[in-house]
Design an enzyme around this catalytic site. Sequence first.
Site: not given
Ligand code: F6R
Length: 608
Positions: A2, A27, A75, A101-102, A481, A485, A488, A504, A603
Amino acid sequence: MCGIVGYIGKKQAAPILLDGLAKLEYRGYDSAGMAVYNGEKIQMAKATGRLKVLSEMTYEGETLPGTVGIGHTRWATHGAPTDSNAHPHFNETETIAVVHNGIIENYMKLKKKLEDKGYQFSSETDTEVVAHLLDYYYKGDPLEAITKIMHRVEGSYALGIIFAEHPDVIYAVRKDSPLIVGRSGEGSLIASDVPAVLKYTRNVYFIENEEIARLSTEAIVFFNVDGESIEKESKQIEWDIHAAEKGGYEHFMLKEMNEQPATVRDTISPRIKDGEIVIEELGMGDEEIRQIDKIHIVACGSAYHTGFTSKYVFEGLARIPVEVDLASEFRYRNPILNKNTLVIIISQSGETADSLAALRMAKECGVTTLGIVNVVGSSIAREADKVMYTWAGPEIAVATTKAYSAQLVAQYLLAILFAKVRGKIDAEQVSTMLHDLKKLPDQIELLLSHKERIQKFANRFIAARDVFFLGRGIDYAISMEGSLKLKEISYIHSEAYAAGELKHGTISLIEEGTPVIAVATQNEILKKTISNVVEVRSRGAFVMAVTTEGTAEMEKTADYVVYIPQTNAYFSNSLAIIPLQLFSYYVAVGKGCDVDKPRNLAKSVTVE
Ligand code: F6R
């Protein structure tokens, strides 16, 4: 997250509020509103959707005349993104307006008390409690009422408040949620973030926890939580507007990594009440929890990796069998689901096409579905039978960090709750685990503070072609993970391997200088992972190990060791992922990659 803006001065407030809110749009928000004192009373305008809707609705602020006002972009956390839940919020007589906010952690308790005293609520928000509580304590002196509510309200808050009976001042109050105030030639301003005020001033005061600022056209004065006057020094902002949006950080990803202590705290602490886990929005009774005989966790990407970790936690603690699936696989594989199966869908955006389709398929099979979701009001949040929110706020960098961390701790809470209800752990074990959970935010903060060391190490890998991540059990989930990271955002090929599986096939890829990152936080299988590290090192690999403090064995085996603080073994992912996120980030920065917007990625993946 927010956004808050406030103005008091010689100019019309509403256009300044709209302008400030526009600077906070990055934001993320789902509704917006303003309250302006017009010389007689406080007028309010609120609208769901983009700021443009509010702007058009008020003819760019013209329908809200006056020189004192507060504004907000919301938000959604408590309550869906609707006009009535948008801020500001009024007391019943509309003489006090509040933006917030919060998260007010004890809002249910306060709401109940206020309702018993006859107060009527018109929204589902935690914020409205603040407006009514101020009304309850207000006896003519705003400062006195504010200090009283600060002693009653638990959680995090940044507040902007106006009182119709005191139109020559506005108040700004803060605890654990950022807030700044500043003066321009013609007045004084409040904002939750620097970009909103940069056009008017570069000279700002950062309000600290439990401090209050009283702003008038001519001056700003400060008070502590007891209402005593305090002195504060202003700071000169040197950043330009783009740097300011990122809070001075070079990238949103770095900013969001640094927000993880707060995110984890916000997701955990409102759910721990008097030593018990209470997930208010979940709506699952004990009997329902006891009847679950199988859990399917379904998600994509990083969210899937959190599910991979929590399989160990649910099975280990609650003794419920868990299957973890990629949503894109689950929806086409005809899984065996029965009436006592719980399908958990994890998603930051709540809009990922495959996750949503998997949810719909599970619902068609008649099983109970639970969404662990960050975006309130998103499709998965609306369509799942049950929902648990992660309170990470909006994530802007494409590569998830803070939402990932929030998803993890949300699942720990669920697993502990299920284990307790099913009689698999006793009250003492719960209390020890909650103690460890509460320590996570500070431990994450500590790990983030060692970023220079990771950066130095990461610089060695800028030219790497392939990187391998190894681990067993939860450490394998962390490796998955860490590997995602890295690849990507830095475009370096990497793979996560269950350490015991190396022999293996994969070990043939290890050659002189191949970077290997070994995750070894699980004491019970530490020796096994160490043996795998020895195997790759003897074939020339250069090994960085992430392990727990007090595990000296790794020191002799790996080339470089990063230690994470001691925690419950089930929670180690929350700590071990921090150096891996930092590592990926610094490798990508070193390579000059577009860290926040990696090529070919979106995203929110709303197509199959
Ligand atoms: C990697 C990343 C993606 C998401 C995936 C699922 O850094 O952000 O692998 O985790 O696309 O997205 P959501 O969580 O929005 O369903």
